[in-house]
Design an enzyme around this catalytic site. Structure first.
Site, PDB file in Angstrom:
ATOM      1  N   GLY B 113      49.317  45.865  44.758  1.00 40.13           N
ATOM      2  CA  GLY B 113      48.512  44.791  45.314  1.00 40.13           C
ATOM      3  C   GLY B 113      49.332  43.648  45.883  1.00 40.13           C
ATOM      4  CB  SER B 541      75.078  38.329  73.806  1.00 40.06           C
ATOM      5  OG  SER B 541      76.400  38.310  74.268  1.00 40.06           O
TER       6      SER B 541
HETATM    7  N1  LIG Z   1      38.797  42.776  31.006  1.00 34.10           N
HETATM    8  C1  LIG Z   1      39.218  43.641  31.931  1.00 34.10           C
HETATM    9  N2  LIG Z   1      40.523  43.692  32.223  1.00 34.10           N
HETATM   10  C2  LIG Z   1      40.937  44.573  33.146  1.00 34.10           C
HETATM   11  C3  LIG Z   1      40.022  45.442  33.799  1.00 34.10           C
HETATM   12  N3  LIG Z   1      40.733  46.209  34.655  1.00 34.10           N
HETATM   13  C4  LIG Z   1      42.023  45.821  34.544  1.00 34.10           C
HETATM   14  N4  LIG Z   1      42.151  44.843  33.632  1.00 34.10           N
HETATM   15  C5  LIG Z   1      43.396  44.165  33.251  1.00 34.10           C
HETATM   16  O1  LIG Z   1      43.933  43.501  34.392  1.00 34.10           O
HETATM   17  C6  LIG Z   1      45.362  43.519  34.359  1.00 34.10           C
HETATM   18  C7  LIG Z   1      45.934  44.086  35.636  1.00 34.10           C
HETATM   19  O2  LIG Z   1      45.616  45.470  35.714  1.00 34.10           O
HETATM   20  P1  LIG Z   1      46.439  46.500  36.591  1.00 34.10           P
HETATM   21  O3  LIG Z   1      45.697  47.797  36.526  1.00 34.10           O
HETATM   22  O4  LIG Z   1      47.868  46.506  36.266  1.00 34.10           O
HETATM   23  O5  LIG Z   1      46.235  45.828  38.031  1.00 34.10           O
HETATM   24  P2  LIG Z   1      46.698  46.374  39.448  1.00 34.10           P
HETATM   25  O6  LIG Z   1      45.586  46.091  40.395  1.00 34.10           O
HETATM   26  O7  LIG Z   1      47.124  47.790  39.356  1.00 34.10           O
HETATM   27  O8  LIG Z   1      47.932  45.406  39.775  1.00 34.10           O
HETATM   28  P3  LIG Z   1      49.079  45.614  40.897  1.00 34.10           P
HETATM   29  O9  LIG Z   1      49.228  47.054  41.095  1.00 34.10           O
HETATM   30  O10 LIG Z   1      50.302  44.964  40.389  1.00 34.10           O
HETATM   31  O11 LIG Z   1      48.561  44.942  42.142  1.00 34.10           O
HETATM   32  C8  LIG Z   1      45.736  44.314  33.146  1.00 34.10           C
HETATM   33  O12 LIG Z   1      46.036  43.453  32.100  1.00 34.10           O
HETATM   34  C9  LIG Z   1      44.502  45.131  32.867  1.00 34.10           C
HETATM   35  O13 LIG Z   1      44.398  45.526  31.531  1.00 34.10           O
HETATM   36  C10 LIG Z   1      38.638  45.361  33.457  1.00 34.10           C
HETATM   37  O14 LIG Z   1      37.784  46.075  33.968  1.00 34.10           O
HETATM   38  N5  LIG Z   1      38.303  44.435  32.516  1.00 34.10           N
END
Ligand SMILES: Nc1nc2c(ncn2[C@@H]2O[C@H](COP(=O)(O)OP(=O)(O)OP(=O)(O)O)[C@@H](O)[C@H]2O)c(=O)[nH]1
Ligand SMILES: [Mg+2]
Lengths: 301, 639
Positions: B113, B541
């Protein structure tokens, strides 16, 4: 209904495309042949890619001198049967130093006889591209690697700085001394490989099929006593067990699984019902977290 | 559910048969940082029981060590496989994962992301049919959400799942969900999607992932997996005209000559009439050769080898097509470009373009506009920076065969490669060809360059003086011109400073302006060479590629690079114009040698050093070299 390609035919076509692209873009490509099931599929795909001509590159086996005897027999039989140009490279320096898994441990042995040896061979023959049979579903670091994976002059992989790779257009430009590792079966899963072997009747090393074999249990792994270089601990006695291998490497480092699977459908059935991944039988992955990434950075396949 | 265990146990052959007939869907997850992309895929793999026991044990111990969930299972760790990713808790590069259900096989690319790694997101998106765009329900639509949406749409993805994630953190609030969906739809109306399916989710807790959640009774649409299993994607490549980009000429012996490649669209049968796009030569398909026997027909996606009825000249890079439906064939086209490198795109700079098996030198001849990813507005710009998107005209050294990308996603797509670092610096998709070039016919003059130079008893060349500011370029060039004049030669000098007062007075000193500066000077010098004149150009250049650009404008032996190799310390000491002092004080930006690089020539025809040689001696040495190169003798045309 429109005739569409099944997913295996799509994977096959993608692999052939990659193999042809490498052959067309590099001066001295080589196909690394590890004798395992993935190599067997890779070789089969290479034969398809250039039919009716033979593949326009040699095959190279980096022999650690500790492979299962049946692997070496199979290798030589295939070479004779298909008439491919086979290079066998052994790190003579390592042989002279007496390096082996029992005396020096798995990690030093793999370093010297496999990783170092591979670099030696690539330098010696000045190969600018090397095909490998790695798949992305094998391991988390492999899941991140490009199909055309750039290596520096010292054969290093920089996972944080990979070239973008869009569509099926591969950047084959390198400077002198640099090289590309190409992975045509990146997108195949273990099941795809077995299914393809089954459909295409591709020959594989008999060690994949279950048979009675002499094994001893060490650190929870069943190690086959393949020759008399294997020192037995006091009280240790090889037992004949019905076993097979999900992955093949150096016999002292490769764990067998107890199994009755003697045909391809049996093997596939067993694989689908099992609860452990194929790399579990390999010692080097367990050594340390992130060890595959580290090994890859250093030039391991 | 993933493994139909009963069928496997009872009838493995039946199971294998059913596997063979499954379709394959490639999708990606994308969206802003931390929206939960990796967690979502980890959760899908987990819930579909695709995690093996040993991997599970590893995941549990990893979650305790580096997880973001306070020791609870962190599903993202199943995806974030690089050491750096685990340490930082973010995704850096795209990971490919594979799973299957009763209905379909899936290849999913989990993309990063972070804006910095957008190129890796584009890598994943280029081969996907569906994009799952995640939104953190607490944050709503962010810049990265828009950027990723825009890029997926540029790359031709038609089906989007708007995954409104982390619903658990907003108490599954329907109003907020509806607001986000409405806002997204308004934004996406400007994009080229054919379907947008919005689903309220919690990737972490599993709501609406595989089973309908009791927490969202107000939502009646499909779960994520149910939607992915059924979404219909266009498979229309097969209905487009036949295209075979030739990858490899297969020539095992004198009796066999086959043309190998992957059919990018359409279908082909023995007897079909085909044309080679570049040469216009035609023939008929004799056989479709494969390892598994000759085929009666081959379709888009198959990797095959064709033999033809006639011996015609075909090589790698040629595109075979039906006579009645040829692709475009042009050396100028308009394309949308995604820039992927820290070094900016510079119009005029020579790059390499690889389009299928076609490779050629190319320049961005005109950057028409950039697109603001937030508002999708067009903004003027002279360069593209990392992760920017623009529309540009491109001109290539060789004409290329292509179809507009929007007509055929397997054609008209290319990567841009830096000629010096070999890095993949950009990706492009052709909008349409520009026919301008074919309309302006080059005027063949009766009195040509050779004739004019011959009349003057010389050979017309460019003497390109390069070196740091204060190196002595103008001084030496001036002396050389005097000596040549004395020898009765016809000369002209284009001086960097002087030209900036007139022709180039609209240009500044940014990288982009420097390239344009050189291009104009190069083109002007080329006209002088055509006039038969020995043309001295004295220009700092600093960039190798720009000097290369100037060199490529004229014939091979018409460009003589003179490197005035005076060390920086010496130039700075001299500081005739007081510029170094100002640059050191930070008063002048982009000053060559101080705050902007000077790339030393590697193969200059002439090198002189004015720190151990007087300007007079240097000029004499240069004239001697010109004598040696045959520039000063009368040059007899070859006719
Ligand atoms: N409460 C909650 N937390 C979530 C949910 N989905 C993800 N998280 C949390 O959000 C944080 C980021 O999650 P990632 O899956 O690493 O996010 P990502 O979109 O892959 O991030 P990048 O790849 O670095 O862009 C983590 O701590 C997850 O546990 C959800 O549905 N609910
Ligand atoms: Mg992530």
């Amino acid at each position: 209904m429109q005739p569409n390609l099944t997913h295996l035919r799509q994977l096959e076509a993608e692999s052939i495309h990659i193999i042809r692209e490498v052959a067309a873009s590099f001066e001295r490509p080589v196909m690394l042949y590890s004798i395992g099931k993935d190599s067997s599929v890779l070789l089969h795909l290479a034969r398809k890619a250039f039919y009716p001509a033979p593949p326009p590159f040699p095959l190279m086996h980096v022999d650690t001198t500790w492979k299962f005897r049946e692997m070496i027999e199979f290798r030589d039989r295939m070479a004779a049967e298909y008439g491919f140009d086979l290079i066998v490279h052994i790190n003579q320096d390592g042989v002279e130093r007496g390096i082996g898994p029992f005396t020096h441990g798995s990690s030093l042995h793999t370093d010297v006889m496999k990783t170092e040896s591979l670099k030696q061979a690539l330098n010696k023959y000045k190969f600018d591209a090397a095909f490998g049979g790695a798949r992305r579903d094998e391991e988390k670091a492999r899941a991140k690697e490009r199909v055309f994976s750039f290596r520096t002059e010292t054969h290093r992989w920089d996972p944080k700085n990979q070239r973008p790779e869009l569509w099926d257009i591969y950047n084959a430009r390198i400077n002198k001394g640099e090289s590309i590792r190409a992975f045509p079966i990146s997108n195949w899963t273990e099941l795809d490989i077995w299914q393809y072997i089954y459909l295409e009747q591709i020959p594989i090393v008999p060690l994949y099929y279950s048979a009675k074999r002499p094994v001893v249990e060490r650190d929870g792994m069943l190690i086959m006593v393949d020759d008399d270089r294997m020192p037995l601990n006091p009280g240790e006695k090889p037992e004949m067990k019905s076993v097979r291998f999900r992955t093949l490497g150096c016999y002292p480092l490769t764990g067998a699984v107890e199994s009755e699977a003697a045909t391809l459908p049996d093997i596939i059935q067993e694989m689908l019902l099992t609860r452990s991944s194929e790399r579990q039988g390999r010692m080097i992955d367990h050594d340390q977290a992130g060890s595959m990434e580290k090994k890859k950075q250093e030039g391991y396949f | 559910m993933a493994h139909q265990s009963d069928l496997i146990a009872e009838d493995i052959l039946g199971y294998l048969k059913s596997q063979e007939e499954k379709s394959l869907l490639r999708f990606i997850t994308c969206g802003s940082v931390d929206d939960g992309k990796s967690t979502l895929i980890g959760r899908l793999l987990w819930d579909s029981k695709l995690i093996f026991e040993d991997q599970l044990a590893a995941l549990e111990s990893d979650s305790r060590k580096v997880g973001t969930q306070g020791g609870e299972i962190d599903f993202a760790l199943l995806l974030d496989g690089l050491q750096a990713e685990r340490e930082q808790g973010i995704t850096i590069d795209v990971a490919y994962r594979f799973f299957s259900t009763d209905k379909r096989k899936f290849i999913v690319a989990d993309t990063p992301g972070h804006e910095q790694y957008t190129r890796n997101m584009a890598t994943g998106a280029s081969t996907a049919d569906v994009a799952v765009i995640l939104i953190d329900a607490r944050k709503g639509i962010l810049t990265q959400t828009r950027r990723h949406s825009f890029i997926t749409s540029l790359l031709g993805i038609k089906h989007v799942v708007l995954a409104v994630n982390k619903m658990d953190l907003i108490d599954y609030d329907r109003t907020k969900f509806d607001e986000i969906v409405a806002a997204y739809q308004e934004f996406a109306a400007q994009l080229n999607y054919s379907s947008i399916t919005a689903i309220p989710l919690s990737a972490l807790r599993g709501d609406n992932m595989i089973e309908a959640s009791a927490n969202t009774p107000w939502y009646s649409g499909p779960t994520l997996l149910a939607h992915l299993e059924t979404v219909q994607v266009e498979q229309d490549a097969i209905n487009k005209p036949f295209r075979l980009p030739v990858q490899w000429v297969n020539r095992p012996n004198l009796d066999f000559r086959g043309f190998s490649g992957t059919i990018s669209s359409g279908r082909v049968k023995p007897g079909d009439e085909i044309v080679v796009t570049a040469s216009g030569q035609t023939s008929k398909v004799k056989d479709i050769v494969t390892f598994d026997g000759n085929l009666e027909e081959a379709i888009a996606g198959q990797a095959i080898t064709l033999t033809l009825e006639d011996e015609i000249d075909i090589s790698r890079g040629d595109v075979l097509a039906p006579v009645e439906a040829k692709p475009d064939f042009a050396d100028q086209f308009e394309a949308r470009i995604i820039w992927m490198h820290e070094d900016h795109l510079l119009p005029g700079r020579p790059y390499i373009i690889k389009m299928g098996a076609q490779v050629t030198n190319a320049q961005i001849s005109d950057l028409k506009y950039k697109v603001n990813v937030n508002t999708l507005e067009h903004v003027a710009g002279k360069t593209l920076e990392l992760n920017e998107v623009g529309i540009a005209n491109i001109s290539t050294d060789k004409a290329l065969a292509f179809d507009p990308y929007d007509d055929n996603r397997h054609s008209g797509r290319f990567i841009i490669i830096d000629r010096f670092t070999n890095a993949t610096v950009g990706a492009g998709m052709v909008n349409h060809s520009l026919r301008r070039a074919t309309n302006i016919k080059w005027q063949e003059m009766d009195i040509n360059k050779q004739a004019r130079a011959y009349q003057k008893g010389q050979k017309s060349v460019i003497l390109w003086f390069t070196g740091l500011s204060g190196a002595g370029k103008s001084t030496v060039a001036n002396l050389v011109e005097k000596k040549l004049h004395a020898l009765g030669k016809h000369t002209y000098t284009l001086d960097g400073d002087n030209v900036r007062h007139g022709l180039n007075k609209d240009l500044g000193f940014t990288d982009a302006d420097r390239v344009e500066n050189i291009r104009r000077v190069g083109e002007t010098a080329k006209l002088f060479v055509d006039a038969g004149v020995i043309t001295l150009v004295s220009f700092i250049s600093p960039f190798r590629s720009e000097r290369q650009l100037a060199r490529s404008l004229v014939g091979k032996d018409e460009f003589i690079e003179v490197f005035i190799d005076t060390p920086l310390e010496v130039c700075e000491q001299r500081d005739v114009k007081g510029l170094y002092k100002k640059a050191r004080a930070g008063e002048i930006a982009n000053f060559t040698g101080i705050s902007s690089p000077y790339e030393r020539p590697e193969n200059a025809e002439i090198v002189v050093n004015t720190s151990d040689q007087s300007a007079e001696e240097a000029a004499e040495a240069i004239v001697a070299k010109l004598e040696e190169f045959g520039v000063l003798g009368a040059w007899y045309p070859e006719i």
